[in-house]
Design an enzyme around this catalytic site. Sequence first.
Site, short mmCIF file in Angstrom:
data_model
loop_
_atom_site.label_atom_id
_atom_site.label_comp_id
_atom_site.label_asym_id
_atom_site.label_seq_id
_atom_site.Cartn_x
_atom_site.Cartn_y
_atom_site.Cartn_z
CE LYS A 65 43.45 42.89 40.37
NZ LYS A 65 43.14 43.87 41.40
C1 LIG Z 1 43.67 43.82 42.75
C2 LIG Z 1 43.59 45.06 43.54
C3 LIG Z 1 44.45 45.30 44.65
C4 LIG Z 1 45.44 44.27 45.14
O1 LIG Z 1 46.55 44.12 44.27
P1 LIG Z 1 47.46 42.82 44.37
O2 LIG Z 1 48.41 42.91 43.23
O3 LIG Z 1 46.52 41.65 44.23
O4 LIG Z 1 48.13 42.84 45.70
C5 LIG Z 1 44.33 46.50 45.32
N1 LIG Z 1 43.42 47.43 44.96
C6 LIG Z 1 42.59 47.24 43.90
C7 LIG Z 1 41.61 48.31 43.55
C8 LIG Z 1 42.64 46.06 43.16
O5 LIG Z 1 41.81 45.89 42.11
#
Ligand SMILES: *Cc1c(COP(=O)(O)O)cnc(C)c1O
Length: 497
Positions: A113
């Site tokens: 993120k």
């Molecule tokens: C948010 C997240 C995901 C999922 O990503 P999306 O864009 O919501 O599909 C996968 N792995 C981790 C570690 C995350 O923080």
Amino acid sequence: MNNTYYSSTRENKEEVESSLAIIKGLSEDGGLFVPNKIPNLACSLTELIEMDYKQVAYEVMKCYFTDFTEDELKSCINNAYNEKFDTEEIAPLKNEDATYFLELFHGPTIAFKDMALSILPYLMKTAAKKQNIKNEIVILTATSGDTGKAALEGFKDIEGTKIIVFYPKGGVSAIQKQQMVTQKGKNTHVIAIEGNFDDAQNGVKQIFGDEEFNKIINNNGCQLSSANSINIGRLIPQVVYYFYAYTRMVKNKDITIGEKINIAVPTGNFGNILAAYYARKMGLPINKLICCSNENKVLFDFFEKGIYDKNREFKLTNSPSMDILISSNLERLLYSIANENGETTSELMSQLKNTGKYELTDEMKNSLNDFYAGYASEQETEIAIKKLYDKSGYLIDTHTAVGYAVYNKYIKDTQDTAKTVIASTASPYKFTKSVMKSIDEKFESTDEFELLKEMNGLSKVDIPKAVKNILNDEIIHKTVCKIDEMKDEVYKILNLK
Ligand SMILES: *Cc1c(COP(=O)(O)O)cnc(C)c1O
């Protein structure tokens, strides 16, 4: 170059510039902003090969954020992708067991993120200036762990903004909690709620939808905004690293230019994989987009049957950031496969709201061939971690392991030999307990912070700064509130009159 404008995935046909779409987050009709066309890069793939991450980021983002000047956009990029990341490569690509792991976890909170949330605050601040907004922007976020911390780090001490994060008191990992309660910055606020993630999410949604309350907030010189993944200011920065990964493979002579690769993405809200879909539409040579789910396999069923059905048991798994039953960004894919017909998307979304379910037309179903979907159980996830570790000594986290497990099913299923990039979405140090338990059951009962040292011994990778620092940091945020007190907390923090 032609400008890119944004309109809703639903019925509202109004087109706005990217800066306004970033400020608003959502369209007034509840739809998501989508570009009116998928733009082409102004340069060739060959030219990208010689560029570093920031330069690639500029080439990709400038086709989407066309109302930003070159200086504005470059300044956002420079402020985002700097020493906050522990490597100049920003997103290193590792080749292990004939698979490419795109490590998206080198930012301040060691999960992917950060890739978007380190730039969103700068995009927002610049956009507010362009749109002549004088109000202070207040970011309100509910988190199940990763988004909250990444948003806090991103918005920390950004002038003209405040950020308030609500997290479920017992619903985040020990490390995630420690990361949040030690958060520095004079504009950051973190509150635990006595409830689960859904309660936090609903509370935040209610505050966004409360017209009366929003008026009071406006009268006090503030306005609410959102940092969650439906904002195009988060989606577009994620397109960048797929181009970056591809060009690194060419540079390393792993592929020749034009050769198709697969991209496998551990998926929750469908944001990260949608960014890869956009990259593909922009001409990046991608064969299959492999959508990887955990036991909350609502997306797997969707791709299998063309039916989205959230009426099912919600499971808590060892890949918690993918525990989700409503994948918001899927709406953008629906819009695309409905030939950009907002009425169709709108109808499907109202079915989802009213019955928890919708079904695609045959024509729409046929447009899903770019995707392969699979899922991995908790046990398969653990086995994947151990298998890769035993083979190569490389440790992956539980989310990435869902990707790796599904990718292995894909190979079995299709015999496809195309090179494949797996989006590595978190550092193993963020989910220490689950990862170490996969290697050896005996770690089940070890203290989570003690396990960091154990992992360090195994992995040959240093404990990330982000984790080391928080262990001894002072706990700053101690407020706990009840679900129905969330609004009062916002009142107090913003000092509303
Ligand atoms: C948010 C997240 C995901 C999922 O990503 P999306 O864009 O919501 O599909 C996968 N792995 C981790 C570690 C995350 O923080």
